[in-house]
Design an enzyme around this catalytic site. Structure first.
Site, mmCIF file in Angstrom:
data_model
loop_
_atom_site.group_PDB
_atom_site.id
_atom_site.type_symbol
_atom_site.label_atom_id
_atom_site.label_comp_id
_atom_site.label_asym_id
_atom_site.label_seq_id
_atom_site.Cartn_x
_atom_site.Cartn_y
_atom_site.Cartn_z
ATOM 1 N N LYS A 118 -6.067 3.026 2.356
ATOM 2 C CA LYS A 118 -6.274 3.764 3.609
ATOM 3 C C LYS A 118 -7.458 3.175 4.266
ATOM 4 O O LYS A 118 -7.761 3.254 5.396
ATOM 5 C CB LYS A 118 -6.514 5.266 2.912
ATOM 6 C CG LYS A 118 -5.340 6.181 2.790
ATOM 7 C CD LYS A 118 -5.627 7.343 2.282
ATOM 8 C CE LYS A 118 -4.330 8.226 1.943
ATOM 9 N NZ LYS A 118 -3.830 8.626 3.477
ATOM 10 N N LYS A 201 7.312 -6.559 -2.169
ATOM 11 C CA LYS A 201 7.729 -5.237 -1.878
ATOM 12 C C LYS A 201 8.489 -4.883 -0.557
ATOM 13 O O LYS A 201 8.163 -5.165 0.467
ATOM 14 C CB LYS A 201 6.430 -4.249 -1.939
ATOM 15 C CG LYS A 201 6.927 -2.831 -2.255
ATOM 16 C CD LYS A 201 5.670 -1.947 -2.246
ATOM 17 C CE LYS A 201 5.780 -0.486 -2.577
ATOM 18 N NZ LYS A 201 4.869 0.162 -2.194
ATOM 19 N N LYS A 204 9.223 0.714 4.306
ATOM 20 C CA LYS A 204 9.268 1.205 5.578
ATOM 21 C C LYS A 204 8.271 0.311 6.558
ATOM 22 O O LYS A 204 8.805 -0.141 7.421
ATOM 23 C CB LYS A 204 9.421 2.644 5.429
ATOM 24 C CG LYS A 204 9.930 3.244 6.899
ATOM 25 C CD LYS A 204 9.965 4.709 6.904
ATOM 26 C CE LYS A 204 10.014 5.301 8.406
ATOM 27 N NZ LYS A 204 9.483 6.358 8.492
#
Ligand code: SF4
Length: 339
Positions: A118, A201, A204
């Site tokens: 983040k 990985k 989306k």
């Protein structure tokens, strides 16, 4: 022998892709045969990151339900439910929040990694990190214990979350008396599927995913631009299939012709365009039964709602029983009658 309860879930932030399927949900189809399976559509957890986009979460609750039914989760064998319909989970989260320190939450490796991500995305001020986000392992402990979850299927990277739940449960039981089931992890051996771009990985946000609901046109577009051996310039150049994502996916979808693909790639008798076209048809063949079921449920939305409603009712019944025990142990069961 009595079947053990198993609890696992998925955040409704987008449709299922092959990474979800091979990495987790295809295993759920097997688990439902052996355990009392509770499959949670974790909308409350999805809102920790998407609190300002509730429409996205709402839409995806149904999309995920349809995906789960399409891959073979059977509502007669397993309980599919929506997290927010079980207020007992939120209630348990409040009680458990007294049993864990802030520093312990910040030390949780899964939380640590996600905070780092983040900060990389939104800057170092830490303002993107909310109280709800740091506390989600506590809400996860509530998820698990609300259904007497004895076994929790996880990948290696989620082990710290189960460990955190175990700590909370032990603390609860030592203060208030034996009340909660101590969960064990169930290390799932399902593989992590790489993305079309070769990334370790599939995700989306990485833009490298093939979705279970993708149309043939979408899949063709994606496969046609997949990463192949960069040294193969001409059609008849020999190449190395081990560094080609097209070959990788021939294996993923178990193309029976995969050995020929390998051999012809190595000896230069196979062109990449033909190889990709073959993969498109194998992929569509693989997805066909899933998409046929999806089509049925898309045409019958009321049936999907009924399955979710019934599943949520069954789950709530179980959570209420646990809540009763919890309140009794905490000495906050003031009245026999429900308020
Ligand atoms: Fe990949 Fe097939 Fe091209 Fe070989 S022939 S590099 S396996 S796409």
């Amino acid at each position: 022998m009595e079947k053990k309860n198993i609890l696992t879930g998925i955040r409704p932030t987008g449709r299922l892709h092959l990474g979800h399927y091979f990495g987790a949900t295809s295993n759920w189809v097997k688990l439902q045969e052996e355990y009392n399976s509770y499959f949670e559509i974790a909308d409350v957890q999805a809102l920790t990151d998407n609190f300002n986009n509730p429409e996205k979460v709402r839409i995806n609750v149904r999309e995920i339900a349809i995906d789960l039914l399409s891959i073979g989760i059977d509502p007669n064998k397993a309980t599919i439910f929506v997290q927010s319909t079980i207020p007992e989970i939120a209630e348990l989260t409040v009680y458990y929040s007294n049993l864990v320190t802030m520093s312990r939450l910040y030390r949780n490796p899964t939380v640590k990694t996600e905070i780092k991500q983040k900060k990389a995305l939104f800057g170092n001020s830490g303002e993107s990190v909310t109280y709800g986000f740091v506390g989600y392992p506590v809400s996860q402990a509530a998820d698990i214990t609300a259904f007497d979850g004895a076994l929790i299927p996880v990948g290696e990277d989620q082990l710290p979350l189960v460990e955190q739940t175990r700590e909370i449960v032990h603390k609860f039981n030592s203060i208030y008396g034996e009340t909660l089931t101590v969960p064990e992890h169930y290390l799932s051996k399902t593989p992590r599927i790489k993305g079309l771009d070769g990334n370790e990985k599939m995700g989306k946000s990485l833009g490298n995913a093939i979705y279970l609901a993708d149309s043939e046109e979408e899949i063709s577009k994606k496969i046609m631009s997949a990463v192949t051996d960069p040294n193969k310039i001409r059609k008849d150049d020999p190449a190395n299939p081990d560094i080609c994502m097209v070959y990788y996916y021939h294996n993923v979808v178990k193309n029976p012709n995969v050995e020929t693909v390998c051999m012809e790639c190595k000896n230069g008798s196979r062109g990449c365009v033909a190889c990709k076209k073959e993969l498109i048809s194998s992929m569509m063949e693989f997805l066909k039964p899933i998409q046929e079921k999806r089509h049925y449920y898309e045409e019958h939305p009321k049936e999907v709602d009924k399955i979710l409603l019934n599943g949520s009712r069954v789950a709530r019944k179980q959570a209420k029983e646990v809540m009763k025990r919890v309140k009794k142990s905490m000495k906050i069961d003031y009245f026999e009658e429900e308020i």
